[in-house]
Design a protein around this motif. Sequence first.
Motif, PDB file in Angstrom:
ATOM      1  N   ARG A   1       0.848  -1.189   0.000  1.00  0.00           N
ATOM      2  CA  ARG A   1       0.000   0.000   0.000  1.00  0.00           C
ATOM      3  C   ARG A   1       0.885   1.241   0.000  1.00  0.00           C
ATOM      4  NH1 ARG A   1      -2.778   3.345   3.964  1.00  0.00           N
ATOM      5  NH2 ARG A   1      -1.661   2.240   5.633  1.00  0.00           N
ATOM      6  N   ILE A   2       0.471   2.262  -0.735  1.00  0.00           N
ATOM      7  CA  ILE A   2       1.223   3.506  -0.777  1.00  0.00           C
ATOM      8  C   ILE A   2       0.285   4.687  -0.556  1.00  0.00           C
ATOM      9  CG2 ILE A   2       2.900   2.524  -2.394  1.00  0.00           C
ATOM     10  CD1 ILE A   2       1.656   4.273  -4.552  1.00  0.00           C
ATOM     11  N   ILE A   3       0.833   5.786  -0.059  1.00  0.00           N
ATOM     12  CA  ILE A   3       0.111   7.053   0.096  1.00  0.00           C
ATOM     13  C   ILE A   3       0.894   8.129  -0.633  1.00  0.00           C
ATOM     14  CG2 ILE A   3      -0.569   8.855   1.731  1.00  0.00           C
ATOM     15  CD1 ILE A   3      -1.337   6.744   3.693  1.00  0.00           C
ATOM     16  N   ILE A   4       0.171   8.964  -1.407  1.00  0.00           N
ATOM     17  CA  ILE A   4       0.795  10.041  -2.175  1.00  0.00           C
ATOM     18  C   ILE A   4       0.396  11.369  -1.544  1.00  0.00           C
ATOM     19  CG2 ILE A   4       1.082  11.090  -4.447  1.00  0.00           C
ATOM     20  CD1 ILE A   4      -0.536   7.721  -4.294  1.00  0.00           C
ATOM     21  N   GLU A   5       1.390  12.249  -1.332  1.00  0.00           N
ATOM     22  CA  GLU A   5       1.158  13.568  -0.764  1.00  0.00           C
ATOM     23  C   GLU A   5       1.929  14.609  -1.567  1.00  0.00           C
ATOM     24  OE1 GLU A   5       1.016  12.956   3.942  1.00  0.00           O
ATOM     25  OE2 GLU A   5       2.661  11.859   2.945  1.00  0.00           O
ATOM     26  N   SER A   6       1.510  15.873  -1.444  1.00  0.00           N
ATOM     27  CA  SER A   6       2.178  16.951  -2.169  1.00  0.00           C
ATOM     28  C   SER A   6       2.476  18.111  -1.229  1.00  0.00           C
ATOM     29  CB  SER A   6       1.310  17.441  -3.334  1.00  0.00           C
ATOM     30  OG  SER A   6       0.149  18.101  -2.842  1.00  0.00           O
TER      31      SER A   6
ATOM     32  N   ASN B   1      -0.074  17.741   1.724  1.00  0.00           N
ATOM     33  CA  ASN B   1      -1.486  17.559   1.392  1.00  0.00           C
ATOM     34  C   ASN B   1      -1.710  16.172   0.810  1.00  0.00           C
ATOM     35  OD1 ASN B   1      -2.173  20.334   2.006  1.00  0.00           O
ATOM     36  ND2 ASN B   1      -1.160  20.884   0.088  1.00  0.00           N
ATOM     37  N   TYR B   2      -2.746  15.495   1.303  1.00  0.00           N
ATOM     38  CA  TYR B   2      -3.075  14.142   0.833  1.00  0.00           C
ATOM     39  C   TYR B   2      -3.522  14.191  -0.629  1.00  0.00           C
ATOM     40  CZ  TYR B   2      -5.730   9.791   0.342  1.00  0.00           C
ATOM     41  OH  TYR B   2      -6.232   8.587  -0.096  1.00  0.00           O
ATOM     42  N   ALA B   3      -2.986  13.314  -1.455  1.00  0.00           N
ATOM     43  CA  ALA B   3      -3.331  13.279  -2.880  1.00  0.00           C
ATOM     44  C   ALA B   3      -3.929  11.949  -3.316  1.00  0.00           C
ATOM     45  CB  ALA B   3      -2.098  13.576  -3.733  1.00  0.00           C
ATOM     46  N   GLY B   4      -3.724  10.875  -2.544  1.00  0.00           N
ATOM     47  CA  GLY B   4      -4.317   9.606  -2.943  1.00  0.00           C
ATOM     48  C   GLY B   4      -3.681   8.414  -2.256  1.00  0.00           C
TER      49      GLY B   4
ATOM     50  N   ILE C   1       5.710   4.159   1.021  1.00  0.00           N
ATOM     51  CA  ILE C   1       5.425   2.749   0.748  1.00  0.00           C
ATOM     52  C   ILE C   1       5.423   2.011   2.077  1.00  0.00           C
ATOM     53  CG2 ILE C   1       6.154   0.686  -0.490  1.00  0.00           C
ATOM     54  CD1 ILE C   1       7.647   2.552  -2.413  1.00  0.00           C
ATOM     55  N   TYR C   2       4.296   1.414   2.425  1.00  0.00           N
ATOM     56  CA  TYR C   2       4.153   0.731   3.710  1.00  0.00           C
ATOM     57  C   TYR C   2       4.600  -0.721   3.561  1.00  0.00           C
ATOM     58  CZ  TYR C   2       1.875   4.845   5.497  1.00  0.00           C
ATOM     59  OH  TYR C   2       1.625   6.137   5.916  1.00  0.00           O
ATOM     60  N   ASN C   3       5.685  -1.064   4.255  1.00  0.00           N
ATOM     61  CA  ASN C   3       6.325  -2.366   4.088  1.00  0.00           C
ATOM     62  C   ASN C   3       5.830  -3.419   5.069  1.00  0.00           C
ATOM     63  OD1 ASN C   3       8.187  -1.319   2.057  1.00  0.00           O
ATOM     64  ND2 ASN C   3       9.184  -0.253   3.765  1.00  0.00           N
ATOM     65  N   GLY C   4       5.197  -3.011   6.160  1.00  0.00           N
ATOM     66  CA  GLY C   4       4.841  -3.981   7.184  1.00  0.00           C
ATOM     67  C   GLY C   4       6.110  -4.599   7.755  1.00  0.00           C
ATOM     68  N   ASP C   5       6.121  -5.894   7.881  1.00  0.00           N
ATOM     69  CA  ASP C   5       7.301  -6.589   8.401  1.00  0.00           C
ATOM     70  C   ASP C   5       8.208  -7.121   7.301  1.00  0.00           C
ATOM     71  OD1 ASP C   5       6.617  -6.210  11.100  1.00  0.00           O
ATOM     72  OD2 ASP C   5       5.196  -7.871  11.008  1.00  0.00           O
ATOM     73  N   ASP C   6       7.907  -6.789   6.040  1.00  0.00           N
ATOM     74  CA  ASP C   6       8.761  -7.186   4.919  1.00  0.00           C
ATOM     75  C   ASP C   6       9.888  -6.185   4.730  1.00  0.00           C
ATOM     76  OD1 ASP C   6       7.386  -9.562   3.897  1.00  0.00           O
ATOM     77  OD2 ASP C   6       5.749  -8.176   3.457  1.00  0.00           O
ATOM     78  N   ALA C   7      10.925  -6.610   4.034  1.00  0.00           N
ATOM     79  CA  ALA C   7      12.029  -5.715   3.701  1.00  0.00           C
ATOM     80  C   ALA C   7      11.542  -4.675   2.691  1.00  0.00           C
ATOM     81  CB  ALA C   7      13.190  -6.507   3.121  1.00  0.00           C
TER      82      ALA C   7
END
Length: 441
Positions: free
Chosen positions: A264-269, A277-280, A313-319
């Motif tokens: 999962r990813i979050i895009i900000e500007s 600012n949150y973009a998606g 980029i949300y990695n959780g417990d992965d590399a």
Amino acid sequence: MKKILNLIVAFAVLASASPVAAAFEASQWQFQKDVIVDRSAGAQSTFAYVYLDHDVASSSRNDWADIRIKNSNGDEVAYQVLNDIDVPRETSLPTILDSSVNSRGERQFILDLGRSGVIHSSIELRTDSLRYQRQVRVYSSDSLLSIDSSAWNLINSNGYIYKFTDDVTGFTGGSDRVTYPYATSQYLKVVIGAGAEGPVGVSSASITSLERKTKNVVTFTSQAAVTQNAAEKRSEYVFDLGSSGALTNKVKLNLAQQKNFNRRIIIESSNDKAAWNYAGTDYISRIDTPLFKGERLDVEYSEQRARYIRISIYNGDDAPVPLSSQATFYESPRVLLFDALGERNFTLFYGNKKAVPPQYDLSRFAQYVTFEGATRGKLGVERLNSTYSPDLPPITESNPYLLTIILVVLVLVVLGLAAAYLYKGGFMKTSGFNQNGENIE
């Protein structure tokens, strides 16, 4: 008495009018650029257009309402800011026929568009399933065939749809659009590949027809500063686009070797790297298994006018995924449309955050003006407006209703004077008293 009544009527007409548009005072605009329209003898339209650059986008308002343009005589010229597209694309809802699951576990169905001859190039599916990553094949035919017929014409063999649903937050992301080469067939057959989650349920679909003119998309690459946020288990990529005037809505990430991930990813500007600012929100993935192969590294987000784009980029417990720090961004520039009326030299003004949006007739019929036959102009270099005086704004420019308020007050004053006249003059005489209240009968 007659003169007073005439004044009352005149003021009432003025006061009932809509707010008066203030005259364009160039001294309130900070920047300007020359606009050159080099009209050819074969021009089919008096309209001209120019692409607005990063200078204009950086210093103008988000709604472009502070743009003004003058001709060589100093007259204000009506304009409209548009996306680089003639008409919006149209969608239709075809009828779904013969939806079934074949022996290989694939969902298949036929779409009836209702008639042939309509140019179309993509399908948007509405699905009931919560999680899947599937390849899609699309076939076409001018006549209705049985779903298992070998006469169907294959037009796309590697479509890709996916959906992810977060059980904790309830967030759902994905893409269910499949594109294919332009077709005019009335019937399409869609086959959605099998997967461990079972057949994908499709409730409806929409077909996108051909746009008369597609957007003039500009691409450029940018380098990111990369940091690893161990506390929140995420990788942060901050891209510097070089200017706050970049109008981006898509990025293509680069990855050389990593396989089998889904993040999962979050895009900000931001324009200062302090306030974001949150973009998606979206997902990126690359799957390479015997059952399925596919990837998604293109990320779309709501259009941003900003210098910096941060992708977490949300990695959780992965590399962390070893993405390249260089990515490709997609930009959709704006077009300024105006009626040149055979003239060649114009001046564009911008940079007035307090400007009142102009009201032009062009805004009511610009959708009927195409760029075909219009002349493309060129923008000059940015320069400061030598008459710029930000501390002395015209009072009617910053207060568009002031003149109306003044007129209303004047009407009330005139009405008061008229009432006093009628009371002290006409009323006293008709009632048998003089102005001193004495009975004159």
